[in-house]
Design a protein around this motif. Structure first.
Motif, PDB file in Angstrom:
ATOM      1  N   GLY A  63       0.787  -1.285  -0.197  1.00  0.00           N
ATOM      2  CA  GLY A  63      -0.010   0.160   0.186  1.00  0.00           C
ATOM      3  C   GLY A  63       0.707   1.202  -0.099  1.00  0.00           C
ATOM      4  O   GLY A  63       0.442   2.151  -0.699  1.00  0.00           O
ATOM      5  N   ASP A  64       1.971   1.286   0.772  1.00  0.00           N
ATOM      6  CA  ASP A  64       2.821   2.407   0.952  1.00  0.00           C
ATOM      7  C   ASP A  64       3.332   2.663  -0.575  1.00  0.00           C
ATOM      8  O   ASP A  64       3.548   3.584  -1.062  1.00  0.00           O
ATOM      9  CB  ASP A  64       4.009   2.243   2.098  1.00  0.00           C
ATOM     10  CG  ASP A  64       3.499   2.288   3.224  1.00  0.00           C
ATOM     11  OD1 ASP A  64       2.173   2.810   3.488  1.00  0.00           O
ATOM     12  OD2 ASP A  64       4.136   2.060   4.382  1.00  0.00           O
ATOM     13  N   TRP A  65       4.053   1.456  -1.150  1.00  0.00           N
ATOM     14  CA  TRP A  65       4.615   1.604  -2.367  1.00  0.00           C
ATOM     15  C   TRP A  65       3.642   2.213  -3.679  1.00  0.00           C
ATOM     16  O   TRP A  65       4.077   2.908  -4.385  1.00  0.00           O
ATOM     17  CB  TRP A  65       5.142  -0.039  -2.654  1.00  0.00           C
ATOM     18  CG  TRP A  65       5.759  -0.028  -3.924  1.00  0.00           C
ATOM     19  CD1 TRP A  65       7.129   0.363  -4.468  1.00  0.00           C
ATOM     20  CD2 TRP A  65       5.430  -0.857  -5.181  1.00  0.00           C
ATOM     21  NE1 TRP A  65       7.279   0.291  -5.747  1.00  0.00           N
ATOM     22  CE2 TRP A  65       6.139  -0.586  -6.241  1.00  0.00           C
ATOM     23  CE3 TRP A  65       4.226  -1.312  -5.231  1.00  0.00           C
ATOM     24  CZ2 TRP A  65       6.016  -1.271  -7.349  1.00  0.00           C
ATOM     25  CZ3 TRP A  65       3.934  -2.263  -6.546  1.00  0.00           C
ATOM     26  CH2 TRP A  65       4.672  -2.031  -7.678  1.00  0.00           C
ATOM     27  N   LEU A  66       2.401   1.649  -3.547  1.00  0.00           N
ATOM     28  CA  LEU A  66       1.560   1.940  -4.719  1.00  0.00           C
ATOM     29  C   LEU A  66       1.104   3.578  -4.516  1.00  0.00           C
ATOM     30  O   LEU A  66       0.975   4.225  -5.529  1.00  0.00           O
ATOM     31  CB  LEU A  66       0.005   1.309  -4.530  1.00  0.00           C
ATOM     32  CG  LEU A  66       0.197  -0.299  -4.762  1.00  0.00           C
ATOM     33  CD1 LEU A  66      -0.970  -0.884  -4.494  1.00  0.00           C
ATOM     34  CD2 LEU A  66       0.592  -0.240  -6.146  1.00  0.00           C
ATOM     35  N   ALA A  67       1.082   4.125  -3.069  1.00  0.00           N
ATOM     36  CA  ALA A  67       0.678   5.521  -2.895  1.00  0.00           C
ATOM     37  C   ALA A  67       1.936   6.344  -3.314  1.00  0.00           C
ATOM     38  O   ALA A  67       1.673   7.300  -3.823  1.00  0.00           O
ATOM     39  CB  ALA A  67       0.474   5.717  -1.416  1.00  0.00           C
ATOM     40  N   GLN A  68       3.153   5.952  -3.164  1.00  0.00           N
ATOM     41  CA  GLN A  68       4.195   6.667  -3.356  1.00  0.00           C
ATOM     42  C   GLN A  68       4.283   6.820  -5.268  1.00  0.00           C
ATOM     43  O   GLN A  68       4.659   7.717  -5.803  1.00  0.00           O
ATOM     44  CB  GLN A  68       5.537   5.631  -3.311  1.00  0.00           C
ATOM     45  CG  GLN A  68       5.917   5.800  -1.863  1.00  0.00           C
ATOM     46  CD  GLN A  68       7.000   4.902  -1.552  1.00  0.00           C
ATOM     47  OE1 GLN A  68       7.549   4.411  -2.373  1.00  0.00           O
ATOM     48  NE2 GLN A  68       7.313   4.566   0.027  1.00  0.00           N
ATOM     49  N   HIS A  69       3.579   5.813  -5.904  1.00  0.00           N
ATOM     50  CA  HIS A  69       3.707   6.062  -7.361  1.00  0.00           C
ATOM     51  C   HIS A  69       2.142   6.234  -7.706  1.00  0.00           C
ATOM     52  O   HIS A  69       1.682   6.053  -9.039  1.00  0.00           O
ATOM     53  CB  HIS A  69       4.061   4.713  -7.960  1.00  0.00           C
ATOM     54  CG  HIS A  69       5.372   4.157  -7.585  1.00  0.00           C
ATOM     55  ND1 HIS A  69       6.525   4.762  -8.199  1.00  0.00           N
ATOM     56  CD2 HIS A  69       5.844   3.433  -6.664  1.00  0.00           C
ATOM     57  CE1 HIS A  69       7.559   4.383  -7.840  1.00  0.00           C
ATOM     58  NE2 HIS A  69       7.263   3.497  -6.679  1.00  0.00           N
ATOM     59  N   LYS A  75      -5.606   5.205   2.758  1.00  0.00           N
ATOM     60  CA  LYS A  75      -4.479   5.765   3.740  1.00  0.00           C
ATOM     61  C   LYS A  75      -4.598   5.120   5.134  1.00  0.00           C
ATOM     62  O   LYS A  75      -5.667   4.704   5.621  1.00  0.00           O
ATOM     63  CB  LYS A  75      -4.739   7.204   4.205  1.00  0.00           C
ATOM     64  CG  LYS A  75      -4.409   7.988   2.880  1.00  0.00           C
ATOM     65  CD  LYS A  75      -4.674   9.584   3.199  1.00  0.00           C
ATOM     66  CE  LYS A  75      -4.702  10.405   2.077  1.00  0.00           C
ATOM     67  NZ  LYS A  75      -5.239  11.659   2.344  1.00  0.00           N
ATOM     68  N   ILE A  76      -3.474   4.631   5.729  1.00  0.00           N
ATOM     69  CA  ILE A  76      -3.646   3.761   7.021  1.00  0.00           C
ATOM     70  C   ILE A  76      -3.586   5.046   7.968  1.00  0.00           C
ATOM     71  O   ILE A  76      -2.515   5.591   8.379  1.00  0.00           O
ATOM     72  CB  ILE A  76      -2.400   2.748   7.213  1.00  0.00           C
ATOM     73  CG1 ILE A  76      -2.585   1.913   5.985  1.00  0.00           C
ATOM     74  CG2 ILE A  76      -2.439   2.061   8.456  1.00  0.00           C
ATOM     75  CD1 ILE A  76      -1.404   0.768   5.906  1.00  0.00           C
ATOM     76  N   ILE A  77      -4.771   4.865   8.980  1.00  0.00           N
ATOM     77  CA  ILE A  77      -4.877   5.884   9.842  1.00  0.00           C
ATOM     78  C   ILE A  77      -3.867   5.385  11.052  1.00  0.00           C
ATOM     79  O   ILE A  77      -3.369   6.199  11.699  1.00  0.00           O
ATOM     80  CB  ILE A  77      -6.279   6.371  10.220  1.00  0.00           C
ATOM     81  CG1 ILE A  77      -6.906   6.420   8.856  1.00  0.00           C
ATOM     82  CG2 ILE A  77      -6.318   7.419  11.250  1.00  0.00           C
ATOM     83  CD1 ILE A  77      -6.483   7.477   7.861  1.00  0.00           C
ATOM     84  N   GLY A  84      -2.682  -7.493  14.165  1.00  0.00           N
ATOM     85  CA  GLY A  84      -3.396  -7.531  12.946  1.00  0.00           C
ATOM     86  C   GLY A  84      -4.737  -6.612  12.754  1.00  0.00           C
ATOM     87  O   GLY A  84      -5.902  -6.860  12.307  1.00  0.00           O
ATOM     88  N   PHE A  85      -4.470  -5.370  13.276  1.00  0.00           N
ATOM     89  CA  PHE A  85      -5.460  -4.498  13.265  1.00  0.00           C
ATOM     90  C   PHE A  85      -4.980  -3.287  12.518  1.00  0.00           C
ATOM     91  O   PHE A  85      -4.072  -2.769  12.680  1.00  0.00           O
ATOM     92  CB  PHE A  85      -6.001  -3.921  14.637  1.00  0.00           C
ATOM     93  CG  PHE A  85      -6.686  -4.929  15.415  1.00  0.00           C
ATOM     94  CD1 PHE A  85      -7.809  -5.840  14.685  1.00  0.00           C
ATOM     95  CD2 PHE A  85      -6.298  -5.119  16.558  1.00  0.00           C
ATOM     96  CE1 PHE A  85      -8.655  -6.891  15.448  1.00  0.00           C
ATOM     97  CE2 PHE A  85      -7.109  -5.925  17.374  1.00  0.00           C
ATOM     98  CZ  PHE A  85      -8.100  -6.842  16.983  1.00  0.00           C
ATOM     99  N   LEU A  86      -5.711  -3.047  11.445  1.00  0.00           N
ATOM    100  CA  LEU A  86      -5.398  -1.532  10.640  1.00  0.00           C
ATOM    101  C   LEU A  86      -6.628  -0.591  10.513  1.00  0.00           C
ATOM    102  O   LEU A  86      -7.751  -1.466  10.451  1.00  0.00           O
ATOM    103  CB  LEU A  86      -5.184  -1.911   9.283  1.00  0.00           C
ATOM    104  CG  LEU A  86      -3.575  -2.810   9.063  1.00  0.00           C
ATOM    105  CD1 LEU A  86      -3.369  -3.079   7.618  1.00  0.00           C
ATOM    106  CD2 LEU A  86      -2.385  -2.248   9.672  1.00  0.00           C
ATOM    107  N   LEU A  87      -6.652   0.504  11.004  1.00  0.00           N
ATOM    108  CA  LEU A  87      -7.617   1.344  10.682  1.00  0.00           C
ATOM    109  C   LEU A  87      -7.394   2.121   9.568  1.00  0.00           C
ATOM    110  O   LEU A  87      -6.611   2.885   9.406  1.00  0.00           O
ATOM    111  CB  LEU A  87      -7.731   2.291  11.843  1.00  0.00           C
ATOM    112  CG  LEU A  87      -9.089   3.158  11.812  1.00  0.00           C
ATOM    113  CD1 LEU A  87     -10.244   2.319  12.246  1.00  0.00           C
ATOM    114  CD2 LEU A  87      -9.027   4.430  13.106  1.00  0.00           C
ATOM    115  N   LEU A  88      -8.361   2.340   8.622  1.00  0.00           N
ATOM    116  CA  LEU A  88      -7.866   2.659   7.184  1.00  0.00           C
ATOM    117  C   LEU A  88      -9.065   3.778   6.849  1.00  0.00           C
ATOM    118  O   LEU A  88     -10.083   3.873   7.285  1.00  0.00           O
ATOM    119  CB  LEU A  88      -8.303   1.476   6.184  1.00  0.00           C
ATOM    120  CG  LEU A  88      -7.572   0.127   6.267  1.00  0.00           C
ATOM    121  CD1 LEU A  88      -7.758  -0.704   5.328  1.00  0.00           C
ATOM    122  CD2 LEU A  88      -5.933   0.306   6.233  1.00  0.00           C
TER     123      LEU A  88
END
Length: 318
Positions: A63-69, A75-77, A84-88
């Protein structure tokens, strides 16, 4: 999500928000689950990926790599990779599929999806994404033999039948693998492309399995979507649009558009063979019987590809 897992999620969220509401969202074809988190200020999406079953690290890194391009990914908040928790960022509920069902004009969606796909293919592989090679393609196609035929048609192929299937399929897989290689999302279709409330560009989700593979793969996934049935004239139009704007280093490997589009259809054939097996496995192993409803259109696509490519593959006309 089990009750215990849900309580863990609530405790984790409680460290960041004094008040919130949590609502179920549809899951996907993995062990991940998603929830909408509503606060007084904003809505978010919680990804729950039980660490013993799902590793969120690829999602975070890719995700970070795709956003860079300049691809639009959520976005990961807040992140807690250990639990194993991500707030998006919340793209809303309108997928390309839902948008299309409401009879909206989808030409702008195609234009944007293809532009983002070109950016993906131009991105340097600094992550060292895994290779999508013939061994993996063969393993995927075997899902058709192991799950689709036995569970949908009551046919368990014997060793001679499996060998005949592989004998015809293997040269085709080598052709696909011999195509120019680029970064591939691997599930670039109408249920993984979101139409956010604030408009285009499309939001891209479910990208954590990205690989390096055929330059035709993501376009085949989009145009010959298992969940959509576009007219072939429309598919060819967008295939030509994509080919016209294809990076020269890829484009020069194809004699003309017809050679390109045949490669797209061959790539799509491999994908549909795989997906028939996956849908059957999801239904009969994982209890996700809703995927049985997706089999007829996928099978129809598969038969159309065989006809368009003038191919006959043992066991594939079941």
């Amino acid at each position: 999500m089990s009750d215990l897992r849900l309580e863990q999620a609530k405790q984790w969220l409680g460290k960041h928000f004094s008040h919130f509401e949590i609502h179920n969202l549809a899951g996907d074809a993995s062990f991940r689950r998603y929830f909408r988190i509503s606060t007084a200020e904003e809505n978010y999406v919680l990804m729950d990926a039980p660490p013993e079953k799902e590793d969120v690290t690829p999602f975070v890194q890719i995700g970070d790599w795709l956003a860079q391009h300049q691809l639009r990914v959520p976005k990961i908040i807040i992140r807690d990779q250990h639990q194993g928790f991500l707030l998006l960022e919340d793209f809303g509920d309108v997928t390309w599929s839902v948008y299309h069902e409401k009879n909206h004009v989808i030409d702008p969606l195609f234009t944007d999806a293809l532009e983002q796909l070109h950016r993906l293919q131009a991105a340097p592989n600094t992550l060292k994404l895994p290779c999508f090679g013939t061994t993996r393609m063969q393993r995927e196609c075997d899902l058709y033999l192991d799950w689709y035929l036995p569970h949908i048609h009551g046919l368990t192929p014997n060793p001679a039948q499996r060998q005949a299937f592989h004998q015809v399929l293997q040269p085709l897989l080598k052709k696909i693998h011999g195509l120019p290689q680029a970064a591939v999302h691997l599930d670039y279709h109408s249920r993984n492309l979101m139409v956010p409330k604030n408009g285009l560009p499309l939001g891209i989700i479910d990208f954590q399995d990205a690989v390096v593979g055929p330059v035709t793969y993501d376009l085949a996934s989009l145009l010959y979507d298992c969940y959509q049935d576009y007219p072939e004239t429309e598919r060819r139009h967008w295939s030509k649009h994509f080919f016209t704007n294809l990076n020269t280093k890829y484009k020069e490997k194809f004699q003309d558009f017809e050679v390109w589009h045949r490669a797209v259809r061959l790539t799509s054939l491999q994908r549909h063979i795989k997906v028939l097996g996956i849908f059957a496995r999801l239904a009969h192993r994982d209890g996700k019987t809703q995927f049985l409803d997706e089999i007829p259109l996928t099978h129809q696509h598969c038969m159309q590809e065989l006809q368009a490519l003038s191919l006959q593959i043992p066991l594939l006309n079941a």
